[in-house]
Design a protein around this motif. Structure first.
Motif, PDB file in Angstrom:
ATOM      1  N   SER A  74       0.821  -1.209   0.000  1.00 23.72           N
ATOM      2  CA  SER A  74       0.000   0.000   0.000  1.00 23.72           C
ATOM      3  C   SER A  74       0.856   1.260   0.000  1.00 23.72           C
ATOM      4  CB  SER A  74      -0.938  -0.004   1.215  1.00 23.72           C
ATOM      5  OG  SER A  74      -1.877  -1.055   1.133  1.00 23.72           O
ATOM      6  N   TYR A  75       1.945   1.246   0.767  1.00 23.37           N
ATOM      7  CA  TYR A  75       2.840   2.402   0.759  1.00 23.37           C
ATOM      8  C   TYR A  75       3.530   2.558  -0.589  1.00 23.37           C
ATOM      9  CZ  TYR A  75       2.378   3.842   5.622  1.00 23.37           C
ATOM     10  OH  TYR A  75       1.887   4.343   6.812  1.00 23.37           O
ATOM     11  N   GLN A  76       3.847   1.443  -1.236  1.00 24.67           N
ATOM     12  CA  GLN A  76       4.496   1.517  -2.543  1.00 24.67           C
ATOM     13  C   GLN A  76       3.536   2.091  -3.581  1.00 24.67           C
ATOM     14  OE1 GLN A  76       7.000  -1.780  -3.767  1.00 24.67           O
ATOM     15  NE2 GLN A  76       6.055  -1.767  -5.783  1.00 24.67           N
ATOM     16  N   ILE A  77       2.289   1.623  -3.577  1.00 21.25           N
ATOM     17  CA  ILE A  77       1.313   2.114  -4.545  1.00 21.25           C
ATOM     18  C   ILE A  77       1.026   3.595  -4.323  1.00 21.25           C
ATOM     19  CG2 ILE A  77      -1.108   1.956  -5.251  1.00 21.25           C
ATOM     20  CD1 ILE A  77      -0.910  -1.072  -4.730  1.00 21.25           C
ATOM     21  N   SER A  78       0.791   3.982  -3.072  1.00 20.25           N
ATOM     22  CA  SER A  78       0.487   5.383  -2.801  1.00 20.25           C
ATOM     23  C   SER A  78       1.685   6.273  -3.122  1.00 20.25           C
ATOM     24  CB  SER A  78       0.039   5.574  -1.349  1.00 20.25           C
ATOM     25  OG  SER A  78       1.022   5.111  -0.442  1.00 20.25           O
ATOM     26  N   GLY A  79       2.889   5.787  -2.837  1.00 22.92           N
ATOM     27  CA  GLY A  79       4.085   6.553  -3.175  1.00 22.92           C
ATOM     28  C   GLY A  79       4.242   6.736  -4.668  1.00 22.92           C
ATOM     29  N   ALA A  80       3.971   5.689  -5.441  1.00 22.01           N
ATOM     30  CA  ALA A  80       4.069   5.782  -6.898  1.00 22.01           C
ATOM     31  C   ALA A  80       3.057   6.781  -7.447  1.00 22.01           C
ATOM     32  CB  ALA A  80       3.844   4.405  -7.519  1.00 22.01           C
TER      33      ALA A  80
END
Length: 207
Positions: A10-16
């Protein structure tokens, strides 16, 4: 993936998404899957809602996490397939392993008060209770090199998405993108650039 992959994912998706100019944030949640037939009712949960989530020393957690993006008014649950019901279904039909996208409010307060529901097939539904006050309870999963890996992963995901959108421009007219999504449009034409990827990936975390 092990239980707890929802947090770095989730952090990776939101960061992207933020790299590409969109508003997005990870939110703690509890997902419920339920199937009702004439003869039985099947219910299972991903995450907890009666008590705060626990993070174990191996990086797994009793909690669950999703992504909310106000830019698209969507909830994204990328790891709902960790539920045994969906995991079993995905063995015969990979569509059940796909991220789940749910219509949501673009207003944060309204979104957090809502209880999104989506129908996954003829009899299977999923719903979510949103628990933003518990999001930070799962921060220990991102300690050490895991946090660095997630940051690099977000940049890689954004870079790949940008490349794919650029390739799509060879077949479709994307000239309206800059007006609708200024940051994305500037990235596509080269007026802005994503940060450089590090020459070496961060080391794998040791649990």
């Amino acid at each position: 993936m092990p239980v707890g992959a929802c947090v770095p994912t989730s952090y990776q998706i939101s960061g992207a998404l933020r790299h590409l100019g969109f508003e997005a944030e990870p939110v703690a949640a509890c997902a419920t899957l339920y199937r009702v037939t004439d003869t039985f009712s099947e219910v299972s949960e991903v995450g907890v809602w009666k008590r705060p989530p626990v993070v174990h020393p191996d990086g797994t957690t009793t909690g669950h996490m999703v992504v909310w993006t106000s830019s698209f008014a969507r909830l994204v649950d990328a790891t709902l397939v960790q539920d045994p019901v969906l995991l079993a279904a995905a063995q015969s039909d990979p569509v059940y392993s796909m991220p789940v996208f749910v219509d949501a409010s673009a207003d944060r307060e309204e979104f957090l008060r809502s209880k999104p529901v989506v129908q996954l097939d003829d009899g299977l539904h999923a719903s979510w209770v949103l628990l933003p006050e518990w999001t930070t309870f799962m921060d220990p999963i991102l300690e050490g090199t895991t946090g660095a890996i997630v940051e690099v992963g977000a940049l890689v995901l954004a870079t790949d998405a940008l490349r794919l959108i650029g390739a799509l421009g060879e077949e479709r007219d994307l000239t309206a993108l800059p007006a609708r999504y200024p940051r994305l449009g500037a990235l596509l034409v080269g007026d802005e650039r994503l940060p450089e990827l590090p020459p070496e990936p961060p080391p794998e975390p040791v649990r």
